[in-house]
Structures are given as structure tokens and as C-alpha cells.
Design an enzyme around this catalytic site. Structure first.
Site, PDB file in Angstrom:
ATOM      1  N   HIS B 159       0.849  -1.176   0.000  1.00  0.00           N
ATOM      2  CA  HIS B 159       0.000   0.000   0.000  1.00  0.00           C
ATOM      3  C   HIS B 159       0.891   1.233   0.000  1.00  0.00           C
ATOM      4  CE1 HIS B 159      -3.838  -1.953   0.471  1.00  0.00           C
ATOM      5  NE2 HIS B 159      -3.285  -2.772   1.338  1.00  0.00           N
ATOM      6  N   CYS B 201      -0.719   2.041  -5.027  1.00  0.00           N
ATOM      7  CA  CYS B 201      -1.409   3.254  -5.405  1.00  0.00           C
ATOM      8  C   CYS B 201      -0.363   4.353  -5.584  1.00  0.00           C
ATOM      9  CB  CYS B 201      -2.407   3.672  -4.333  1.00  0.00           C
ATOM     10  SG  CYS B 201      -3.708   2.488  -4.115  1.00  0.00           S
TER      11      CYS B 201
END
Lengths: 728, 403
Positions: B159, B201
Site C-alpha cells: 500500500h 497506489c
């Protein structure tokens, strides 16, 4: 608050330049009337706006992932569940006097699945009033002295150990079951639980142990669950254990018998435990049928308005709606649904939103009027149950141990049809399976989502940050009015002229020293304190009244009223008749009394909002207008103008409405019709409040005292003491 | 006579040509010349914990499988997995990890060698692996023992956000940390070429701070990288989109295929990824069309044919090789120079080749004379033999003088 403001005010006066914050304070205080009207209106309006401001719920905890796994519950498990339902509804099993047969059947079924099974015997605890236990958790290991061997309940507990888990966490599934007079719904809920349980014994993905508690609800669902939880959370050591159910020979025999008759080493007479509880689900099936479609009701309120984490409700709602096609509803105040004024209010909001949208297309806050009405009804019930502080189901017992729990009540559409029964077993079972699998994915306690919220629909909520605004607006005028009253009282006595801002200014002819005058508020504080003391005594009285055996609610209530009056009279005479004294010396200083009262109400409401918001909000709705409007009736009567007359009427009406019993009857009358309202009901209501250790009771007590003070000050110039008591 | 000639000084005198000879050979094998692709390494990192991040582990294991299949041996793969999904109690298939819902391929087979697992996967350890600054007790199998001829694939998933990548739910690797580590690696000649591949991301932000290598990220700044599909049997998403399509690309290849990096990079379809794969090649010297993917994802390098097997002591000095390479030697050199310039932070790209040529000529002056000698000699073996033969009379003379 008022005093500090006043002090800073007087300190700053000689200086030519005042700091802006002080200037703002002075400005607000000098326009306190306008400010209080604006704030109160805004506060009430904001409360009605809450359904419009409600946000959609969302699953905040990433780990939950509800619905990501396809349900594994198959028709095989459903037929297993069906078998249990058949066995339980079989008339042969009901022949036993104690219903022990049914428990035996359930235990045997659990054992066949390979679960660990144990029975938990408990004695129902009578609800007792503990005056000082409002915020403490239930007393551990408390055993009643005078139990009888005949009255005990049996909880059947089955535990599945997670095959590869560390056994440190558990998920609890509760099905209340009354073996003596079980309806078909209860048997069906057991069937659902059993089908899920039989699935969970086979799966490989369990990370948490599963506990299935069949709570013996013959003494109430809550009592059984609470007794089991007490035992679970506070282990008793054998050396310390006091006589309990095991001492009864007949009970012992039963269990000995059972121990032999039920084969398998996994059965044990001792209490079995698993890990700490991550979440608990209480499953019920309602006997009456729903007309439209299969619905599932969620009950979440625990004691003192505590709510389970919103994520738990979200998960259930998501799975029920999007996976199993069940309709979810939460409690509503049904009478509100048909109220026309609410509908028109909703229409106003809707049209306002339309106008706003036409002005600026990005403003999308309007909701349809019907939705608004439903939202308001749900919000009102959410507020009511939170304010009441009485749990709405057995899940409340879990909340006392900080375990997130809700009650799910399935209301099926059709009846008794075989196909339908399989369908509801399948869908209910898959819902439960989904929730358990989702909670199983959790790594920590529920903590991501909200604990402080009000629901306006199963998928919409108002968070603490929003609803506090309404409350803050409502109570904001209190300190200002208190300060302004205090200033007025002081200034009017300083310069013996009437102040224009207080039309009823009383010229102070007495000459006191300035020092004495600045401490004059202590007199009023003493008065307020004495009335509060009386309130405390009145609120403690039920404890003694409840000791009187064989007393009907109505007589109890009467005794309570009588004792209250008596205590007031005694207090009056013992404490140098403060009221009479007040009458003599403080005839013209009602403003100070009001100021002190308002300050104390403000503090009380502020504290209460931290403990139980809903209670504080409802209390504020009742008390703030009352406190702000209160004036001596005598003055109004003397003035004789239309305005003062209106105010007098308002005072009288508000004074009576805000009186807790009056408010209760009014509410009950509104909801159920006045015909069946009874004096005893209030007693029962209050009894239930203290039985649940509800902080609301304390609060009602506070309301009572504040009311007493206000009523006192309204009346003291007009009637004598007896009339005051009568008006209460 | 005897007193006139100091035996020691004579000895030094004799040693001089030998030293000169030696130093010229040493110069030849200096980094600038030796930066030839000789080996491949892969550092595969899954940075996130918890069951619901199953897909990150599956991503990494899939990449692990792919690079192994394409020829990088296990001892040259540093596999870092922050959590153990295979043995998670929530895993319906114990000890198995899948990256597809068809469950055809168990990624967690018998031959998975995890170098850093669980709480060992920290930013500190990651940077230690890259920069090679380990504590003495760390075994060799856990070290990135790359050299100046290594191509390294650095794959990271987890992440992330704007210029950071979360490790273990408790700490972050920031883009400047990564840039710093890569700079250090460069200084220490720990790689020849480095491909950084990031699937998080806002992945493109992670190599914002110019590590000076080839880099590709799954999404631009402000974009999310999404998972590809959910395995409703296991109950979690099993693979991320970027990695899924990367794997889809590689599944069509075998070790002998010649697909270029640019074909890989252009294979990403933004509408399928639901994000824009971003790659930066401005700091990379070769044309992507000419670089086979196996340069990074496999262990395929240029083969050099020699006349006699195992005869040469040093393959670099093989005359034939020199003959082949001598033509474009200077061109290579210019390119390398340019790269060095750029690495130094110089933004000037159009350096005058003539200027460089001149510079190079000057710097190569002593070297070129020796080179001519080598070119005359048939190979280095004979040169060495001549050298040794020449030393014999010198030795005889010196001993005679001393006596």
C-alpha cells in the site's frame, strides 16, 4: 461560567481597549435574549435537519470484507437444521416438566457435530436497585442468598475450536430458547443456528472459536445471557465458590444422569471457555409473519445508550440486503410515520433542497419527504432508546463487557410451509455465516467505525460530530443568559434605576456593602443546593419503597409522592426553612436564583451529553425553554399585559410538561392514547430504569431537581409553600 | 662496480616493467570497462501484512515464480514477504497461495525460499539489502551480492501513497530513501542496470526523486491501483491488476523469447488496469526496443564465443573479442560517458561527441599504446608467456650482478 465571565468583564472595564473575545462576550451577553431565541430555534431546527444531514454508512474496517466469500451453507446443512427443528417441535420432547429434554436434544446434536458441549446452570437474579451502581459493570460472582433449587435455568453451550487458530478469540452466537413454551420461531432460530454450526465444524478457515449459546429464556432472555457472561468473564475458583445450583440434589442428579446418558468425551459438566469475544450475534425468529417480504430487524441499543460499533451493523445490513435479499429495518417510532406536520416539514426541506439545487447544481442534500419522515421516525426511536438507557435485547449484556453485539430478529413472510422454511433457513443461515466469516477476518477489536451515532435508516447514520451541533446550539444560550441575569442583578442594585433591558427590574432599596453584594449569589446557590438535595433524597426514596413487600405500582407511586412531600417539609423545617427565608430576603432577587439555576442546568446537561447524548438532548429540549422562560408568576400577573400573560401561560405549561411524570404521561398518552395511562406505569418505568442501572434515572433526578428549582422560583412569589408542592 | 650498483635498486628497476604490465591489465578490468551484463538478481518485496492483503503476497510470489522460470536462480532472488498468508488460519487452503480463482497454480509450492519473512521485512532491512550494509551475522543467502555486472529487478508491492510505500502497517519507505539507496548502490557498483517495478497506489511517485534507473509504476500520482479479481472461495482479492497483466505478458514467453521491454511497457492497457502505468526511461541509456525483458526478468545475457574452451585466463582480453568490439568501442565509451554525466546531475544531454572523443583520446593515451602491443600479440597467453620468458634473462643477470 457566568461568574468567570462577569469577573473578566469587571476586570476589563477600566481599560480603554478590550480584547475582541471579551468584547464579543459582552455583546452576546447584552443581547442574550435575541441570542437565546436564535440559538434555541437553530438548535431545534438542527435536530429536525439531522435526517437530511445523515450520511450513508460505509464499511470502515478493511479487514471485514463482507460478502467477498461465497456462502458455503448448502442444502445439506439446511436439512440438518430442519431435523433439529422437527425434533424440538416434536410433542414428545416437550413432555418433560423442566424442559430438560429439549436441552438434551440440542446438546446431543452439538456433540454429534464434534463440538465441545457443556451446560451452564444459573439462578435468575432479581433486578435490584443499587443507588450507586449506575456506571459500574455488573457485580461479579454475586450469588443470591435465597435461591430455591426449583428455579434455575440451563444454558446449553457448544464450542467449536478453530482448527488452526490460536484459541484466543471467539465469536458468540446466541439463540434464546424457552424449553417450556417455545414457539415455532424459537425452534426455527435454533435450526438456523444449528445449520450454521454444522457448517462451521467442517470449514478450514476459522480463525476464531465459535460459541453457540442456547440461552434458557424462561427467566428472560437478558438474564440468561447476562448470567452466562458473568460466569464467562469472572471465573470462580473452586475454593472460593459459594453454594450454588450444584448443591441442590435434584439438579445434581439430573446432570449426573445427563453425563452418563450423553456419550462422548467432549461433554463436560464444568464451565467451558473460549477466547475473548470479538462480536456476538443474537438470533431470533419472530412468530408473527410479516406481510410484505422477509425482513430482518436490527436491535443495537445497549445500556446507557451505548451502541455497538457501526461496522457490525453495516456488515449485517450489507449482507442482508445485497446478498440474501432480506429487507432490513431498525426500530421506528411508528406514530410519527403518519404525522402530517412531519410530512409537511419534509416537503419544505425537499423543496428547499430543490431551490438550492437549481441555484447551484452541486448542492445535493435534499431527501424525499417520505424518506424524511421515515428517517425522523427512526431517529426519534434511536434517540428514545438511547436516552432510556435500557437495552433493547439480550445483546445489551455483551456491551457491559465491551463486546460488540446486536440482536437480529428475522420476520419471515410466509408460515410453516416446508419450502418456505427451507428458504428462510438457507437465507438466515447464509446471513449468519457471512457475518461470522466477516468477523472472523477481523484482526483487532471493532474500532474503525463509529461508536457514537444515531441511525436514521439501516444504511444511514448521523455521527457524533453532526448531532452535537444541534445540542450545542440548544444549550449555548444558557451561560449567556445566566451571565446577563447576573450582570443585571448586580447593576440594578448598584444604580437604583431600572434597567431597560430587564423590564421588570426591581429597584433595590436595601443598602448592602459592595463586598456583600458581590457574594449575594451564594444565597441563591444555597437555595438551589437545598432543592437539589431534596431531589437527591426523592430519587433515593424508591430504593426503600421497593423493600416494602407486596406493593402494587400505584401504591408505590403514591407512597413515593407522599414521602417526597414529607421530605420537603422536613428539609424545610430542619434547614432553617430556606424557602421561607428566601421568601423574606430574596423576594427581589429572583434573577440571581435563575442565574444560578441556569448555570447548574448547563453544567448538568454538559456532563450528561458526555455520558449519554440522547438523554441530554431530550433533557435539553425540555429544560432549556423552561429555564429560559421561568419568571415569578407574581410579576407577570401584576404586569397584566398580554405579553406577560402569554409568558405566564408558557411558564405554567412548560413547567408541567418538563416535570418527569407529566412528561412521561404525556408521551405515553400521545403514543398509546390517554385512556390506558396509569399512575402505576410511571413507577414501573422508573423501576425498569433503575433495574438496568440506567444513568437516565440519575438524569431524570437531575431534571426533577432543576424543575423543582424553576418551579420554586416561578411560584415562590405567588403561592405559598403548599401550592408549590401541589404544582409539583 | 659492485659497490656502484645497488642490488636493491636494481631489483626495483627490474620490477618496474612488470608492474607496468600488471597495472595496464588492472586498468583494463576497471569498472568503466568491465560493466558488462554478467548476472541477474531480483529483489521481490511484499510490504503489507494482514489477511485482506493476500493479493500482495500473491503478486510477489507470482513474480518470484516468473523470474525463476525465466532463469534467475533461487540464490539470486531475495524474496521478502511481510506476512504469511499460506499458513494464515483464515486461508481455506492451508499452505497454498493462489493468484487466480481457478486455483490451477499453487504459488507456494515446495521450492519457495523466503529470505525475509514477517516482521523481518522492515524499511531498515530492505535498505540494508539494497546497499549491502549488513551486520556480520547475516548469512550470504540473505544478502544482495550483486556486482557491477548485475542487472537487478526490484519489484515492490503493497500500500502506497504520494512518495511513500507502507511497510508492515507501521512504517514507510519514502521516495527519497529509495533514491538514496539507489545512489549508494550506484556508487558501490552494485549494479549495472536496475529496473524498479512498483505496484501500489500512486506508484509513479515513488521513483520521483530520480534514482537514475529504469522504473515502472502501476499508477500515476492521484490514481489508485486496483485488484484484479476476487476469489470468492478464498474470500479475498488474489491479484492486483498491474501484476496480473504483467504476468499475463510473461506467461506467453519462455526463456528463449526475445520480447523487448518496450513491448512489455506498451502492453499495459489503462482501461484494463484502471490506472495509467507510468515508466520513466529518461535516465536509461539503451533503447527499450533493444532490451529484451529477459535482461531483467530472466537470466539471459550475451554469450561470448571463444576459440578455445577454458583456455583463456581472462575472457575480456581475448583478441577476437577485442577485434569485434574495437570498432564500436569508442561509441560505447561515449555513451557511458554521457550516462556518467547524467548521473552526476547534469541535465545536458547533447554533449558534443568530438569534445568527448578528444577527452577520451587524451585519457586513453598510455592505454592505447599497450593495446597496440596486445593487438600485435596473438593472444594474452602468448603475451604472458613472452613476458615470463623475458624475465628469465633478467633474473639471471640480476643474480649474476649480485654475486
Amino acid at each position: 461560567m457566568a461568574e468567570t465571565k462577569e469577573k473578566s468583564l469587571s476586570d476589563e472595564k477600566p481599560k480603554p481597549r478590550v480584547r475582541p473575545i471579551v468584547r464579543l462576550g459582552i455583546f452576546l451577553i447584552s443581547h442574550s435574549f435575541l441570542v437565546s431565541v436564535v440559538c434555541c430555534t437553530a438548535g431545534v431546527l438542527a435536530l429536525f435537519l439531522l435526517p437530511v444531514l445523515a450520511k450513508n454508512t460505509y464499511i470502515s474496517e478493511n479487514a471485514l470484507m463482507p460478502g467477498s466469500a461465497s456462502p458455503m451453507l448448502s442444502n445439506q446443512h439446511v436439512s440438518d437444521g430442519n431435523r433439529l427443528v422437527k425434533d424440538l417441535t416434536n410433542p414428545n420432547s416437550k413432555s418433560s416438566e423442566t424442559g430438560i429434554e429439549s436441552h438434551k436434544i440440542i446438546a446431543q446434536y452439538m456433540l454429534d457435530l464434534g463440538a465441545e458441549v457443556s451446560f451452564h446452570k444459573f439462578h435468575p437474579q432479581m433486578n435490584q436497585f443499587h443507588p450507586l451502581h449506575f456506571f459500574s459493570s455488573p457485580v461479579s460472582g454475586k450469588i443470591q442468598e435465597n435461591y430455591s433449587c426449583s428455579s434455575y435455568g440451563i444454558n446449553t453451550v457448544g464450542i467449536i475450536r478453530a482448527p488452526r487458530g490460536d484459541g484466543k478469540e471467539a465469536i458468540v452466537l446466541v439463540t434464546p430458547y424457552n424449553a417450556l413454551k417455545s414457539g415455532f420461531g424459537e425452534a426455527l432460530s435454533l435450526g438456523i443456528a444449528y445449520s450454521v454450526f454444522s457448517l462451521l465444524t467442517q470449514v478450514t478457515w476459522l480463525a476464531k472459536d465459535i460459541i453457540w449459546l442456547v440461552a434458557d429464556s424462561q427467566y428472560g432472555e437478558y438474564a440468561a445471557v447476562a448470567a452466562w457472561l458473568r460466569e464467562y468473564q469472572t471465573p470462580k475458583f473452586s475454593s472460593l465458590s459459594t453454594p450454588n445450583a450444584e448443591m441442590c440434589p435434584d439438579v445434581n442428579n439430573l446432570f449426573e444422569l445427563k453425563g452418563h446418558s450423553i456419550s462422548g468425551s467432549k461433554f463436560s459438566n464444568s464451565f467451558r471457555r473460549a477466547g475473548t469475544m470479538a462480536a456476538a450475534l443474537v438470533l431470533k425468529v419472530r412468530d408473527q409473519n410479516e406481510q410484505f417480504e422477509d425482513t430482518i430487524s436490527i436491535y443495537a441499543e445497549a445500556s446507557n445508550g451505548q451502541m455497538p460499533n457501526l461496522d457490525l451493523i453495516n456488515v449485517v445490513n450489507y449482507l442482508a440486503v445485497h446478498r440474501q435479499g432480506l429487507r432490513v429495518n431498525v426500530e421506528k417510532l411508528w406514530p410519527l410515520l403518519n404525522s402530517s406536520w412531519l410530512k409537511s416539514l419534509g416537503e419544505i426541506f425537499e423543496s428547499l433542497a430543490k431551490v438550492a439545487k437549481s441555484l447551484y447544481p452541486k448542492w445535493k442534500f435534499g431527501i424525499p419527504a417520505t424518506e424524511y419522515v421515515e428517517g425522523t421516525a427512526t431517529l426519534a426511536s434511536s434517540l428514545y432508546y438511547q436516552a432510556l438507557g435500557v437495552p433493547t435485547g439480550p445483546h445489551g449484556a455483551f456491551r457491559d463487557y465491551q463486546v460488540d453485539a446486536i440482536t437480529l430478529e428475522i420476520s419471515p413472510k410466509f408460515s410453516l410451509d416446508k419450502v418456505w422454511r427451507n428458504d428462510i433457513l438457507l437465507r438466515g443461515g447464509r446471513l449468519i455465516e457471512g457475518v461470522i466469516r466477516s468477523v472472523n477476518n477481523l484482526l483487532e477489536k471493532f474500532h474503525q467505525s463509529f461508536f457514537l451515532y444515531l441511525l436514521t435508516s439501516p444504511s444511514k447514520f448521523v455521527s457524533v460530530g453532526v448531532y452535537m451541533i444541534a445540542f450545542a446550539l440548544l444549550i449555548a444560550p444558557l451561560p449567556m443568559v445566566a451571565a446577563s441575569l447576573y450582570v443585571d442583578a448586580n447593576s440594578s442594585s448598584n444604580c437604583s434605576k431600572g434597567d431597560s433591558s430587564t423590564p421588570s427590574a426591581i429597584t433595590d432599596t436595601d443598602e448592602h456593602g459592595i463586598a456583600i453584594r458581590s457574594w449575594r449569589w451564594l444565597n441563591s446557590a444555597k437555595l438551589v443546593f437545598i432543592v437539589h438535595l431534596w431531589g437527591a433524597i426523592v430519587s433515593l426514596l424508591p430504593y426503600f419503597i421497593s423493600q416494602i413487600p407486596d406493593c402494587s405500582p400505584t401504591t408505590s407511586f403514591m407512597i413515593w409522592v407522599l414521602l417526597s412531600i414529607l421530605s420537603l417539609l422536613t428539609l424545610n423545617s430542619v434547614l432553617a426553612s430556606p424557602l421561607a427565608c428566601a421568601k423574606a430576603t430574596q423576594e427581589k432577587e429572583w434573577a440571581l436564583v435563575k442565574s444560578v439555576t441556569i448555570s447548574s442546568v448547563f453544567i448538568g446537561l454538559g456532563l450528561m451529553s458526555v455520558i449519554n447524548f440522547a438523554t441530554a438532548e431530550i433533557g435539553a429540549l425540555l429544560m432549556v425553554p423552561m429555564c429560559l422562560l421561568a419568571r415569578p408568576l407574581k410579576l407577570d400577573v401584576r404586569a397584566g399585559t398580554l405579553r406577560s400573560f402569554c409568558r405566564l401561560i408558557c411558564n405554567l405549561v412548560l413547567g408541567h410538561i418538563a416535570f418527569p411524570p407529566a412528561a412521561f404521561f404525556l408521551l405515553k398518552g400521545m403514543l398509546d392514547g390517554f385512556g390506558n395511562a396509569n399512575v402505576g406505569d410511571f413507577w414501573m418505568w422508573v423501576e425498569s430504569l433503575w433495574a438496568w442501572n440506567s444513568a437516565t434515572y440519575l438524569f431524570i433526578d437531575l431534571t426533577w431537581r432543576a424543575h423543582a428549582v424553576v418551579a420554586h422560583q416561578s411560584c415562590m412569589m405567588f403561592w405559598n409553600l403548599d401550592v408549590l408542592v401541589l404544582s409539583l | 662496480m659492485e659497490t656502484f650498483i645497488n642490488p636493491k635498486s636494481l631489483f626495483h628497476l627490474l620490477l618496474l616493467p612488470c608492474l607496468l604490465l600488471y597495472s595496464s591489465i588492472a586498468y583494463n578490468s576497471s569498472p568503466v570497462e568491465a560493466a558488462m551484463h554478467t548476472n541477474n538478481w531480483a529483489v521481490l518485496v511484499c510490504t503489507s501484512r494482514f489477511w485482506f492483503n493476500y493479493r500482495h503476497m500473491a503478486n510477489t510470489l507470482s513474480l518470484y515464480r516468473t523470474v525463476k522460470r525465466l532463469g534467475i536462480p533461487d540464490e539470486r532472488i531475495i524474496l521478502m514477504l511481510a506476512d504469511d498468508m499460506a499458513c494464515n488460519t483464515r486461508n481455506k487452503y492451508p499452505a497454498q497461495v493462489f493468484n487466480n480463482e481457478n486455483h490451477r497454480l499453487n504459488l507456494y509450492g515446495d521450492n519457495v525460499e523466503v529470505d525475509y519473512r514477517g516482521y523481518e521485512v522492515t524499511v531498515e532491512n530492505f535498505l540494508r539489502v539494497l546497499t549491502g550494509r549488513h551486520e556480520t551475522a547475516v548469512p550470504r543467502s540473505k544478502r544482495l551480492l550483486s556486482d557491477e555486472g548485475s542487472h537487478i529487478l526490484l519489484y515492490m508491492t503493497g500500500h502506497g501513497g504520494d512518495e511513500f510505500l507502507k511497510f508492515q502497517d507501521s512504517e514507510e519507505l519514502q521516495s527519497h530513501d529509495l533514491a538514496d539507496a539507489v545512489k549508494q548502490m550506484k556508487e558501490k557498483h552494485r549494479f549495472k542496470e536496475l529496473l524498479i517495478m512498483v505496484d501500489t497506489c500512486q506508484a509513479a511517485t515513488l521513483f520521483n526523486q530520480s534514482p537514475g534507473v529504469l522504473a515502472i509504476g502501476s499508477s500515476m500520482k492521484g490514481e489508485n491501483s486496483y485488484s484484479h479479481h476476487l476469489d470468492s472461495d478464498v474470500g479475498v482479492s488474489v491479484v492486483d491488476r498491474f501484476t496480473y497483466y504483467t504476468l499475463a505478458f510473461f506467461e506467453r514467453l519462455n526463456i528463449y523469447d526475445n520480447a523487448s521491454l518496450s513491448s512489455l511497457f506498451s502492453s499495459y492497457n489503462p482501461s484494463l488496469l484502471m490506472s495509467t502505468a507510468y515508466y520513466r526511461k529518461d535516465l536509461y541509456k539503451r533503447r527499450l526496443e533493444e532490451v529484451p525483458v529477459t535482461n531483467f526478468f530472466g537470466s539471459v545475457m550475451e554469450t561470448i564465443h571463444t576459440d578455445a574452451a577454458y583456455k583463456a585466463l581472462s575472457r575480456r582480453n581475448s583478441g577476437r573479442f577485442e577485434d569485434e568490439m574495437s570498432l564500436d568501442q569508442s561509441v560505447h565509451h561515449i555513451k557511458r560517458r554521457m550516462l556518467i554525466k547524467v548521473n552526476d546531475g547534469d541535465e545536458i544531454h547533447d554533449i558534443n561527441p568530438e569534445l568527448l572523443q578528444g577527452e577520451e583520446g587524451a585519457s586513453k593515451c598510455p592505454w592505447s599504446t599497450f593495446r597496440k602491443k596486445f593487438q600485435k600479440a596473438e593472444n594474452v597467453d602468448s603475451l604472458l608467456n613472452y613476458g615470463l620468458v623475458a624475465m628469465i634473462p633478467l633474473l639471471v643477470i640480476s643474480t649474476w650482478l649480485v654475486q
